[in-house]
Design an enzyme around this catalytic site. Sequence first.
Site, PDB file in Angstrom:
ATOM      1  N   LYS A 102       0.833  -1.284   0.012  1.00 51.81           N
ATOM      2  CA  LYS A 102       0.122  -0.154  -0.041  1.00 51.81           C
ATOM      3  C   LYS A 102       0.869   1.224  -0.079  1.00 51.81           C
ATOM      4  O   LYS A 102       0.406   2.282  -0.732  1.00 51.81           O
ATOM      5  CB  LYS A 102      -0.949  -0.010   1.118  1.00 51.81           C
ATOM      6  CG  LYS A 102      -0.345  -0.214   2.579  1.00 51.81           C
ATOM      7  CD  LYS A 102      -0.366  -1.898   2.845  1.00 51.81           C
ATOM      8  CE  LYS A 102       0.387  -2.114   3.840  1.00 51.81           C
ATOM      9  NZ  LYS A 102       0.068  -3.314   4.893  1.00 51.81           N
ATOM     10  N   VAL A 129      -5.055  -3.268   0.951  1.00 58.13           N
ATOM     11  CA  VAL A 129      -6.187  -2.777   2.156  1.00 58.13           C
ATOM     12  C   VAL A 129      -7.080  -3.899   2.473  1.00 58.13           C
ATOM     13  O   VAL A 129      -7.822  -4.555   1.670  1.00 58.13           O
ATOM     14  CB  VAL A 129      -7.345  -1.774   1.224  1.00 58.13           C
ATOM     15  CG1 VAL A 129      -7.968  -1.136   2.478  1.00 58.13           C
ATOM     16  CG2 VAL A 129      -6.251  -0.798   0.558  1.00 58.13           C
ATOM     17  N   ILE A 133     -10.091  -9.360   3.143  1.00 60.05           N
ATOM     18  CA  ILE A 133     -11.321  -8.458   2.765  1.00 60.05           C
ATOM     19  C   ILE A 133     -11.359  -8.102   1.386  1.00 60.05           C
ATOM     20  O   ILE A 133     -10.386  -7.294   1.120  1.00 60.05           O
ATOM     21  CB  ILE A 133     -11.654  -7.425   3.946  1.00 60.05           C
ATOM     22  CG1 ILE A 133     -11.716  -7.701   5.180  1.00 60.05           C
ATOM     23  CG2 ILE A 133     -12.841  -6.817   3.430  1.00 60.05           C
ATOM     24  CD1 ILE A 133     -12.006  -6.773   6.254  1.00 60.05           C
ATOM     25  N   GLU A 187       4.137  -3.443  10.032  1.00 59.09           N
ATOM     26  CA  GLU A 187       5.190  -3.432   8.864  1.00 59.09           C
ATOM     27  C   GLU A 187       6.375  -3.436   9.330  1.00 59.09           C
ATOM     28  O   GLU A 187       6.735  -3.519  10.456  1.00 59.09           O
ATOM     29  CB  GLU A 187       4.804  -1.821   8.501  1.00 59.09           C
ATOM     30  CG  GLU A 187       3.444  -1.691   7.761  1.00 59.09           C
ATOM     31  CD  GLU A 187       3.056  -2.500   6.684  1.00 59.09           C
ATOM     32  OE1 GLU A 187       3.886  -2.559   5.642  1.00 59.09           O
ATOM     33  OE2 GLU A 187       2.148  -3.346   6.892  1.00 59.09           O
ATOM     34  N   ASP A 198       0.185   3.743   7.390  1.00 59.63           N
ATOM     35  CA  ASP A 198      -0.261   2.685   6.612  1.00 59.63           C
ATOM     36  C   ASP A 198      -1.808   3.073   6.640  1.00 59.63           C
ATOM     37  O   ASP A 198      -2.235   2.972   5.190  1.00 59.63           O
ATOM     38  CB  ASP A 198       0.040   1.590   7.675  1.00 59.63           C
ATOM     39  CG  ASP A 198      -0.736   0.186   6.913  1.00 59.63           C
ATOM     40  OD1 ASP A 198      -0.012  -0.264   5.924  1.00 59.63           O
ATOM     41  OD2 ASP A 198      -1.824  -0.111   7.188  1.00 59.63           O
ATOM     42  N   LYS A 202      -3.995   3.601   2.843  1.00 61.20           N
ATOM     43  CA  LYS A 202      -5.176   2.703   2.597  1.00 61.20           C
ATOM     44  C   LYS A 202      -6.483   3.720   2.379  1.00 61.20           C
ATOM     45  O   LYS A 202      -7.333   3.361   1.406  1.00 61.20           O
ATOM     46  CB  LYS A 202      -5.436   1.719   3.691  1.00 61.20           C
ATOM     47  CG  LYS A 202      -4.382   0.725   3.765  1.00 61.20           C
ATOM     48  CD  LYS A 202      -4.464  -0.186   5.150  1.00 61.20           C
ATOM     49  CE  LYS A 202      -3.573  -1.218   5.077  1.00 61.20           C
ATOM     50  NZ  LYS A 202      -3.360  -1.803   6.585  1.00 61.20           N
TER      51      LYS A 202
HETATM   52  P1  NDP Z   1       8.333  -9.409   5.760  1.00 64.46           P
HETATM   53  O1  NDP Z   1       9.064  -8.329   6.418  1.00 64.46           O
HETATM   54  O2  NDP Z   1       7.508 -10.590   6.434  1.00 64.46           O
HETATM   55  O3  NDP Z   1       8.722 -10.011   4.401  1.00 64.46           O
HETATM   56  C1  NDP Z   1       9.432  -9.356   3.505  1.00 64.46           C
HETATM   57  C2  NDP Z   1      10.135 -10.383   2.526  1.00 64.46           C
HETATM   58  O4  NDP Z   1      10.836  -9.557   1.520  1.00 64.46           O
HETATM   59  C3  NDP Z   1      11.189 -11.181   3.140  1.00 64.46           C
HETATM   60  O5  NDP Z   1      10.948 -12.561   2.679  1.00 64.46           O
HETATM   61  C4  NDP Z   1      12.385 -10.500   2.799  1.00 64.46           C
HETATM   62  O6  NDP Z   1      13.487 -11.498   2.415  1.00 64.46           O
HETATM   63  C5  NDP Z   1      12.188 -10.010   1.301  1.00 64.46           C
HETATM   64  N1  NDP Z   1      13.018  -8.879   0.882  1.00 64.46           N
HETATM   65  C6  NDP Z   1      13.200  -7.740   1.547  1.00 64.46           C
HETATM   66  N2  NDP Z   1      14.061  -6.840   0.795  1.00 64.46           N
HETATM   67  C7  NDP Z   1      14.183  -7.651  -0.386  1.00 64.46           C
HETATM   68  C8  NDP Z   1      14.991  -7.562  -1.524  1.00 64.46           C
HETATM   69  N3  NDP Z   1      15.526  -6.386  -1.541  1.00 64.46           N
HETATM   70  N4  NDP Z   1      15.066  -8.407  -2.447  1.00 64.46           N
HETATM   71  C9  NDP Z   1      14.308  -9.494  -2.271  1.00 64.46           C
HETATM   72  N5  NDP Z   1      13.683  -9.952  -1.408  1.00 64.46           N
HETATM   73  C10 NDP Z   1      13.551  -8.916  -0.512  1.00 64.46           C
HETATM   74  O7  NDP Z   1       6.769  -8.533   5.111  1.00 64.46           O
HETATM   75  P2  NDP Z   1       5.401  -9.110   5.113  1.00 64.46           P
HETATM   76  O8  NDP Z   1       5.343 -10.357   4.557  1.00 64.46           O
HETATM   77  O9  NDP Z   1       4.577  -8.908   6.460  1.00 64.46           O
HETATM   78  O10 NDP Z   1       4.780  -8.206   4.087  1.00 64.46           O
HETATM   79  C11 NDP Z   1       5.017  -7.823   2.701  1.00 64.46           C
HETATM   80  C12 NDP Z   1       4.368  -7.023   1.946  1.00 64.46           C
HETATM   81  O11 NDP Z   1       2.712  -7.258   2.325  1.00 64.46           O
HETATM   82  C13 NDP Z   1       4.163  -5.466   2.648  1.00 64.46           C
HETATM   83  O12 NDP Z   1       4.295  -4.799   1.550  1.00 64.46           O
HETATM   84  C14 NDP Z   1       3.290  -5.327   3.526  1.00 64.46           C
HETATM   85  O13 NDP Z   1       2.902  -3.961   3.684  1.00 64.46           O
HETATM   86  C15 NDP Z   1       2.216  -6.054   2.916  1.00 64.46           C
HETATM   87  N6  NDP Z   1       1.067  -6.397   3.804  1.00 64.46           N
HETATM   88  C16 NDP Z   1       1.474  -7.176   4.793  1.00 64.46           C
HETATM   89  C17 NDP Z   1       0.573  -7.648   5.439  1.00 64.46           C
HETATM   90  C18 NDP Z   1       0.751  -8.541   6.971  1.00 64.46           C
HETATM   91  O14 NDP Z   1      -0.141  -8.746   7.904  1.00 64.46           O
HETATM   92  N7  NDP Z   1       1.921  -8.849   7.165  1.00 64.46           N
HETATM   93  C19 NDP Z   1      -0.916  -7.488   5.438  1.00 64.46           C
HETATM   94  C20 NDP Z   1      -1.154  -6.697   4.065  1.00 64.46           C
HETATM   95  C21 NDP Z   1       0.017  -6.139   3.330  1.00 64.46           C
HETATM   96  P3  NDP Z   1      14.441 -12.189   3.918  1.00 64.46           P
HETATM   97  O15 NDP Z   1      13.355 -13.037   4.189  1.00 64.46           O
HETATM   98  O16 NDP Z   1      15.513 -13.110   3.254  1.00 64.46           O
HETATM   99  O17 NDP Z   1      14.690 -11.235   4.663  1.00 64.46           O
HETATM  100  N1  HSE Z   2       0.553  -3.571   8.911  1.00 63.95           N
HETATM  101  C1  HSE Z   2      -0.556  -3.635   8.441  1.00 63.95           C
HETATM  102  C2  HSE Z   2      -1.655  -3.679   9.271  1.00 63.95           C
HETATM  103  C3  HSE Z   2      -0.781  -4.801   7.668  1.00 63.95           C
HETATM  104  O1  HSE Z   2      -1.403  -3.926  10.734  1.00 63.95           O
HETATM  105  O2  HSE Z   2      -2.785  -3.505   9.280  1.00 63.95           O
HETATM  106  C4  HSE Z   2      -1.923  -5.003   6.882  1.00 63.95           C
HETATM  107  O3  HSE Z   2      -2.260  -4.213   5.811  1.00 63.95           O
END
Ligand code: NDP
Ligand code: HSE
Length: 427
Positions: A102, A129, A133, A187, A198, A202
């Site tokens: 987002k 977002v 949902i 995040e 955030d 959204k």
């Molecule tokens: P994490 O921090 O858990 O995961 C990020 C991943 O990206 C890791 O696997 C990391 O690798 C990888 N990464 C980071 N930098 C690089 C790079 N330069 N090249 C390749 N890989 C890279 O994040 P989330 O899974 O929590 O969130 C991911 C996205 O989803 C974000 O945009 C977040 O805003 C969005 N989001 C998250 C939600 C949530 O509840 N967590 C809900 C809704 C949206 P490594 O593991 O090796 O460090």
């Molecule tokens: N950091 C975000 C939250 C993840 O707490 O809602 C979902 O977008």
Amino acid sequence: MRVGVIGAGFVGSALVQLLSDPTRHHAIVDAATAPLELVGVAVRDVSKPRPGVDSRLLTADVEGLIASDLDVLVEVVGGIEPSRGYITSALRRGVSVVTANKALMAESGTELAQLAHKHGADLFYEASVGGAIPILRALRISLAGERITRVMGIVNGTTNFILTKMTNDGSDYERALAEAQALGYAEADPRADVEGFDAAAKVQILSSLAFGTSLCGEEIAREGITGIRSVDVEFARRSGYVIKLLGVAERVGPSGVSRRAHPAMVPLDHPLASVAGATNAVFVEGVRSGPLMWLGQGAGGEPTATAVLGDVLDAARNRVSGRHDAPFSGDPSLFAVEVGELKSVFYLSVDVIDQPGVLAEVAGVFGRHDVSIQSMEQSGYGDEARLSFLTHIALSSDVSATVEELTSLKSVDSVGACLRVIDRGGA
Ligand code: NDP
Ligand code: HSE
């Protein structure tokens, strides 16, 4: 359909597991109208253990993955760069992109959507977002013909989790935040959650689909929850309210739109008051549809991955049929209404020196700025006192001026929370 994923954190790992689930194979092929092949998963550190992710798929070579004749690229890394660069690179190759990012969509969504269109690809971001949902698809498709008047909701799971813990368990802020991080809701930099960035991003995305405001390029009013103390939570509870971080986008007059994210006192009998933990809820009000509400898991790896997978299947289906979704152009006649122009009841908490005449001095400041006091509660502790005010309906800019003048008084130690109080129909 060749699918590549960048990121295998909370969301990416859950997505890879969903894509590899043999019991869902038939349904996935059916929805995509073609078999999906997970070609690779790019991460920073390929040596990190990732349960449920086949290590043979892991690579640190993101550009190599993007160049490997993909149909769909999933970006679940987060942040602006290098994610924007990766997405740009994929779209220029005509690869459809699915993202949960987002922050990036609110910063560069318009140019990325145009790039996707130019190269005959899709750019989908349902998971950005509301986690699981399907609110963006509902606005984009099901409600496309409706005149929406307001979108209001709890759109950040981390802050709702923290505020719920503070309200129900008397948890302190720091402990609740650490728990939210461990559960994968926050995040990478949790200031994005607790300082309202955030939720603001959204709101920007929701508003672009609900009203046709621009998806990016404009700052919207934002306040976080870092100034909320347990005394505010307690005052709210005693007064029949609960504190929630709300995201709001609403029409003001024929062409105005107000967009904002801020904590607010919500009456306990309001449907949003009972939305607890990482659950998100979004109210949409339309002229003919009436009020509609969506509720569900707004954060966490697995719920979010379901929304990402839905987009992957949509993009795959589009590719099989040789089409892509065109971006919306937006409504240029709309203008932004500044938050200072809006009216509301406010709650203010002021810590003062407990001396004769101080209350009159403080009350005088409210009066000078045309802010009428509805009720006041004083609690004393030593040489100090805390004054908790509820105002009558007041102009937001007048309340800001009141806070500014109060802060400059010698008898005022600090002005704590300044929160809008919502009624059943508004915010
Ligand atoms: P994490 O921090 O858990 O995961 C990020 C991943 O990206 C890791 O696997 C990391 O690798 C990888 N990464 C980071 N930098 C690089 C790079 N330069 N090249 C390749 N890989 C890279 O994040 P989330 O899974 O929590 O969130 C991911 C996205 O989803 C974000 O945009 C977040 O805003 C969005 N989001 C998250 C939600 C949530 O509840 N967590 C809900 C809704 C949206 P490594 O593991 O090796 O460090
Ligand atoms: N950091 C975000 C939250 C993840 O707490 O809602 C979902 O977008």
